[in-house]
Design an enzyme around this catalytic site. Structure first.
Site, PDB file in Angstrom:
ATOM      1  N   HIS A  48       5.137   4.401   8.208  1.00 20.38           N
ATOM      2  CA  HIS A  48       4.703   3.244   8.992  1.00 20.38           C
ATOM      3  C   HIS A  48       5.883   2.362   9.368  1.00 20.38           C
ATOM      4  CE1 HIS A  48       4.685   0.266   5.594  1.00 20.38           C
ATOM      5  NE2 HIS A  48       4.400   1.322   4.864  1.00 20.38           N
ATOM      6  N   ASP A  67       5.415  -0.842  10.536  1.00 19.84           N
ATOM      7  CA  ASP A  67       5.105  -2.264  10.372  1.00 19.84           C
ATOM      8  C   ASP A  67       5.544  -2.703   8.977  1.00 19.84           C
ATOM      9  OD1 ASP A  67       3.025  -0.624   9.257  1.00 19.84           O
ATOM     10  OD2 ASP A  67       1.756  -2.403   9.066  1.00 19.84           O
ATOM     11  N   ASP A 103      10.124  -0.310   2.393  1.00 18.28           N
ATOM     12  CA  ASP A 103       8.699  -0.114   2.743  1.00 18.28           C
ATOM     13  C   ASP A 103       8.488  -0.464   4.197  1.00 18.28           C
ATOM     14  OD1 ASP A 103       5.957   0.148   2.702  1.00 18.28           O
ATOM     15  OD2 ASP A 103       5.581  -1.613   1.494  1.00 18.28           O
ATOM     16  N   GLU A 122      -0.192  -0.044   8.981  1.00 14.17           N
ATOM     17  CA  GLU A 122      -0.480   0.367   7.605  1.00 14.17           C
ATOM     18  C   GLU A 122      -0.678  -0.821   6.683  1.00 14.17           C
ATOM     19  OE1 GLU A 122       0.111   1.749   3.460  1.00 14.17           O
ATOM     20  OE2 GLU A 122       1.212   0.211   4.550  1.00 14.17           O
ATOM     21  N   ASP A 156       6.443   6.866   1.204  1.00 14.97           N
ATOM     22  CA  ASP A 156       6.027   5.459   1.320  1.00 14.97           C
ATOM     23  C   ASP A 156       5.684   4.925  -0.058  1.00 14.97           C
ATOM     24  OD1 ASP A 156       5.250   3.023   2.337  1.00 14.97           O
ATOM     25  OD2 ASP A 156       3.278   3.707   3.001  1.00 14.97           O
ATOM     26  N   THR A 200      -4.453 -36.125   0.447  1.00 16.15           N
ATOM     27  CA  THR A 200      -5.738 -36.374  -0.221  1.00 16.15           C
ATOM     28  C   THR A 200      -6.879 -36.009   0.714  1.00 16.15           C
ATOM     29  OG1 THR A 200      -5.498 -38.674   0.438  1.00 16.15           O
ATOM     30  CG2 THR A 200      -4.925 -38.135  -1.841  1.00 16.15           C
ATOM     31  N   ARG A 212      -8.448  -2.843  -6.456  1.00 14.16           N
ATOM     32  CA  ARG A 212      -7.861  -1.501  -6.364  1.00 14.16           C
ATOM     33  C   ARG A 212      -8.853  -0.562  -7.024  1.00 14.16           C
ATOM     34  NH1 ARG A 212      -3.265  -1.383  -2.926  1.00 14.16           N
ATOM     35  NH2 ARG A 212      -2.658  -3.552  -2.918  1.00 14.16           N
ATOM     36  N   HIS A 271       6.846  -5.803  -0.600  1.00 14.17           N
ATOM     37  CA  HIS A 271       5.890  -6.917  -0.456  1.00 14.17           C
ATOM     38  C   HIS A 271       6.385  -8.203  -1.124  1.00 14.17           C
ATOM     39  CE1 HIS A 271       2.133  -4.261   0.393  1.00 14.17           C
ATOM     40  NE2 HIS A 271       3.257  -3.681   0.807  1.00 14.17           N
TER      41      HIS A 271
END
Ligand code: BES
Ligand code: ZN
Length: 479
Positions: free
Chosen positions: A101, A103, A135, A169, A198, A333, A346, A448
């Site tokens: 991927h 992206d 990644d 992805e 990946d 506030t 998962r 990530h």
């Protein structure tokens, strides 16, 4: 028989050109192809153009498939295209399908990066730091570099390659499943096996081959109340607050020790067999490697085996964020009128996304009813995918294992992983072919996360590994 002289020439060419490969990765990282952000959709498309111009340079035939549009954050957006490539068409060679991927996940300097996330730098330790380096831009460019190195070394490419690169992805692979189903007997006809790079090594020193992943069910839970954000001094204590409702609900999903509290969620989890349990005993993985990957000692389990089992073969529930809530520095506030909490589960063999959806929706509805709030609740499943398991005794894995031995002088660990790549199962089922995950990066690459990196040595050795794998494929017997 593997052509040893050809492989040696290939390795030499890869070594000689390594600085060019690093520059190529730097160019790719500079394109912030974040698929989950409306403002970056053009960059994702730009990244697809960058890739197809490289395909052209390398003489890879390609088709750019438009897969329609979708709605994201109330905006109608064209989906990034799927790039299908074909390199070689020799009936005497095997055909390997490579998926990856283009992206990436979002990244901001303010998140805590030590350098600008889209300006890749090389650290003194040889770490190529930038969003997407590991990644999955390093690996996808790795395949293309392997093709180029064969051309430069003037050696025959050992297999026919089919390529499938997508740009969604990190955002649920929308449109891909349909394309694969439609193309199983067309574009993907003749594919003998699939290879995906990946994922990552388990630790930082030893390569692995991965034959299983967890699936995922991702949810957005919205609580709506007042018609607009309100002053908490004027209205606090007199109106039902969406944030308070959401906190109550989310506190009931999972314990701090990771136990999921949704009734029935664990019922379908495949039982742990003795044989499977045995396989965990011989893996090279230490808690200290885990500690360095998470930069803390905040692990739940104090031993390696339980840690891996809870990563690979038991479900987990993570809370990711809240949209609509005040999140900047300073103090406002305010009483937010509408908040959406996001979490995912998962999932593992034999859990079914549909059943998980039912359990989640019922649980949230029941718990919300108990609050007696006049606000409204809605739950949306954003995307889902089942867990994947492959046969690691297949010739595809045998070839990869031999390639690892060639490059790293050791046998790879056989691992499963906790992350998700929904297309693994889609390819396995639609093409009825073996799927292999052959990682390039290390377990501490920080995908990530902040300061994502790919070690230069993993990148360069990874290119050699991909080439050696294809040569081993060419010389192995397919049963
Ligand atoms: N490369 C990861 C998948 C992965 C992560 C494999 C960890 C092995 C270990 C992939 O890019 C990814 O992050 N996928 C998403 C998929 C989701 C959005 C459907 C994930 O796992 O969160
Ligand atoms: Zn990835």
């Amino acid at each position: 028989m593997v052509n040893e002289a050809a492989l040696d020439a290939f390795y030499k060419t890869v070594d000689q050109n390594q600085d060019d490969y690093v520059e190529r990765l730097r160019e790719a990282v500079a394109i912030p192809s974040i698929s989950s952000m409306v403002d970056h959709r053009d960059d994702v498309v730009r990244m697809s153009h960058w890739l197809t111009s490289l395909f052209e340079k390398l003489g890879i035939k390609y088709e750019v498939r438009d897969i329609g549009s979708h709605v994201m954050d109330n905006v109608d957006l064209k989906l990034p295209p799927i790039i299908l490539g074909t390199y070689g068409n020799d009936p005497n060679k095997k055909t390997i399908l490579v998926y990856g991927h283009y992206d990436v996940q979002p990244a901001l300097l303010e998140d805590g990066w030590s350098s600008k996330p889209f300006d890749m730098i090389e650290s003194p330790k040889g770490q190529l730091i930038g969003r997407g380096a590991s990644d999955d831009k390093g690996p996808i460019i790795g395949w293309l570099n392997a093709i180029e190195a064969h051309q430069n070394a003037e050696i025959d490419f050992p297999v026919n390659l089919k390529i499938c690169f997508e740009g969604m992805e990190e955002n649920g692979s929308e449109g891909l499943e349909k394309l694969i189903a439609n193309e199983a007997d067309k574009y993907f006809k003749g594919v003998d096996a699939v290879c995906i790079s990946d994922n990552y090594w388990l630790g930082v020193t030893k390569p692995c081959l991965t034959y299983g992943l967890r699936g995922i069910c991702a949810y957005k839970v919205t609580v709506c109340g007042p018609g607009k954000d309100l002053h908490s001094g004027v209205f606090g204590g007199t109106v039902h607050e969406p944030m308070t409702d959401l906190f109550h609900l989310f506190s009931k999903l999972v314990t701090p020790n990771g136990d999921i509290l949704i009734p029935g969620i664990n019922d379908d989890v495949a039982p742990l067999t003795d044989e499977e349990n045995q396989a965990y005993q011989s893996l090279e993985f230490s808690l200290s490697e885990l500690h360095s990957a998470i930069e803390s000692k905040t692990n739940i389990y104090d031993n390696e085996i339980e840690t891996l089992q809870h990563r690979w073969r038991y479900p987990s529930l993570s809370i990711h964020g809240i949209e609509g809530a005040f999140s900047s520095s300073g103090f406002k506030t305010v009483l937010p009128a509408k908040v959406s909490g996001k979490f995912s589960i998962r999932i593992v063999p034999n859990m079914e996304p549909k059943r998980v959806d039912e359990l989640v929706e019922k649980f949230l509805k029941d718990e919300f009813a108990k609050l007696g709030s006049k606000n409204t609740l809605s739950t949306e499943c954003l995307h889902s995918g089942k867990a994947w398991l492959a046969n690691p005794n297949h010739w595809n894995y045998v070839a990869a294992s031999k390639a690892v031995e060639r490059i790293f002088k050791c046998k790879p660990d056989l691992t499963r992983e906790g992350g998700s790549i929904p297309v693994t199962l889609t390819f396995q089922d639609a093409l009825n072919k073996n799927v292999l995950l052959l990682p390039m990066g290390r377990g501490d690459d920080g995908a990530h996360s902040i300061n994502e990196k790919l070690d230069r040595s993993n990148y360069i050795q990874g290119i050699k590994l991909f080439g050696a794998y294809l040569h081993e494929i060419a010389s192995c017997k397919a049963e």
